[in-house]
Write a protein that holds these residues in place. Sequence first.
Motif, short mmCIF file in Angstrom:
data_model
loop_
_atom_site.label_atom_id
_atom_site.label_comp_id
_atom_site.label_asym_id
_atom_site.label_seq_id
_atom_site.Cartn_x
_atom_site.Cartn_y
_atom_site.Cartn_z
N SER A 27 41.62 -37.05 68.93
CA SER A 27 41.44 -36.84 70.37
C SER A 27 39.98 -36.55 70.69
O SER A 27 39.42 -37.05 71.68
CB SER A 27 42.33 -35.70 70.86
N LEU A 28 39.34 -35.73 69.83
CA LEU A 28 37.92 -35.43 70.03
C LEU A 28 37.07 -36.68 69.90
O LEU A 28 36.14 -36.91 70.68
CB LEU A 28 37.48 -34.38 69.01
N GLU A 29 37.40 -37.53 68.91
CA GLU A 29 36.66 -38.77 68.73
C GLU A 29 36.80 -39.67 69.96
O GLU A 29 35.83 -40.27 70.42
CB GLU A 29 37.16 -39.49 67.49
N THR A 30 38.03 -39.76 70.50
CA THR A 30 38.27 -40.58 71.68
C THR A 30 37.48 -40.06 72.88
O THR A 30 36.86 -40.82 73.63
CB THR A 30 39.77 -40.61 72.02
N TRP A 31 37.49 -38.73 73.05
CA TRP A 31 36.75 -38.13 74.17
C TRP A 31 35.26 -38.40 74.06
O TRP A 31 34.60 -38.73 75.05
CB TRP A 31 37.03 -36.63 74.19
N ALA A 62 48.55 -31.73 63.36
CA ALA A 62 47.84 -31.30 64.56
C ALA A 62 46.33 -31.35 64.37
O ALA A 62 45.59 -31.72 65.29
CB ALA A 62 48.27 -29.87 64.94
N VAL A 63 45.85 -31.00 63.17
CA VAL A 63 44.41 -31.04 62.91
C VAL A 63 43.88 -32.45 63.04
O VAL A 63 42.86 -32.70 63.69
CB VAL A 63 44.11 -30.46 61.51
N VAL A 64 44.57 -33.42 62.43
CA VAL A 64 44.11 -34.80 62.50
C VAL A 64 44.22 -35.32 63.92
O VAL A 64 43.32 -36.02 64.42
CB VAL A 64 44.91 -35.69 61.53
N ALA A 87 36.94 -38.86 55.33
CA ALA A 87 35.76 -39.50 55.90
C ALA A 87 36.14 -40.38 57.09
O ALA A 87 35.43 -40.43 58.11
CB ALA A 87 35.04 -40.34 54.84
N LEU A 88 37.28 -41.08 56.99
CA LEU A 88 37.76 -41.88 58.12
C LEU A 88 38.10 -40.99 59.30
O LEU A 88 37.69 -41.26 60.44
CB LEU A 88 39.00 -42.67 57.70
N VAL A 89 38.87 -39.93 59.03
CA VAL A 89 39.32 -39.06 60.11
C VAL A 89 38.15 -38.39 60.82
O VAL A 89 38.15 -38.22 62.03
CB VAL A 89 40.30 -38.00 59.55
#
Length: 319
Positions: free
Chosen positions: A308-312, A301-303, A43-45
């Motif tokens: 990275s997607l969250e940052t973008w 790599a998945v996390v 849930a965090l990730v």
Amino acid sequence: MTASDATVEPVRRPRALLPLDLLRGFLIGMAELVPGVSGGTVALVTGVYDELIDSASHVIGAARQGLAGRTAALRTELARTDWWLVLPVLVGMGAAVLTVAGVMESFVTDHPEHARGLFFGLVLVSILVPIRMLPDATRPRWADALLVVAVAVVAFVVVGLAGSGATADPPLVLVALAASVAICALVLPGVSGSFFLLTVGLYTTTLDAVDSRDLVYVGVFAVGAIGGLVVFVPVLRHLLHAHRRTTLLVMSGLLAGSLRALWPWQEVPEGAAGEAHGPGALLAPYDPVGGPVLLMLLGAAVVAALLSLETWRARAATR
């Protein structure tokens, strides 16, 4: 509750996120089936941790208001719940538990090194998640670092003490009590509910009951789990709001310490015939090596990709 509280509306999630939230729920449900991995970590990730805790707290509050006969307050709590998040996540979790329990139990039991390798990589990078959520520091950094290390050491030691025997026909009272504790891991990153079941000898028993649709066992487990959530979720929500930095640092330590359970190469504990994936003495890599290492890198790599997607997305939202 004040009058102003009753008029506050939660931020509603776009309905277009429904498929993504179903997937998030499915991943959370899968994580709860694996010893050493917490659904709270997933849930965090996946970026829905705070929203789920807040909504779960409102649902529990609504139940309490309903039992007290306060109809208006019950409606207010239900209105403050983000159902467009809660319901898809619950459906996804249920689908994972009902469809993957047998497969996951076989994977973890028959290929323990590969399973631990995959989730070692996932949890290792997940340590960055609560750290990225930290608010500004209010005390010396060395004190924060000491807290994380202390929690990690305690978690490491406790994980190493876990047992590995399976209980074939446990008393239903024990099932309910174990469920009330294990479900707390659903909302606490770094603490695995399945791993707790493993320590009390109910991991294989529980997955077999789900896979075989043992309604009595599953029903008693569900009642115990609901009781655990009712007690624990409001406490955790308070800690996240009132002591957010300390709580997130403790989560980081728990995640780090839980890696003890996920080192791929471990000695099989004595008498672990029913739970051969249980924790044992840590060993240097032995065959198989390539598969666990590749799965470890895949999990990491998945996390990393999710972060990275969250940052973008966060940067795009601020433009």
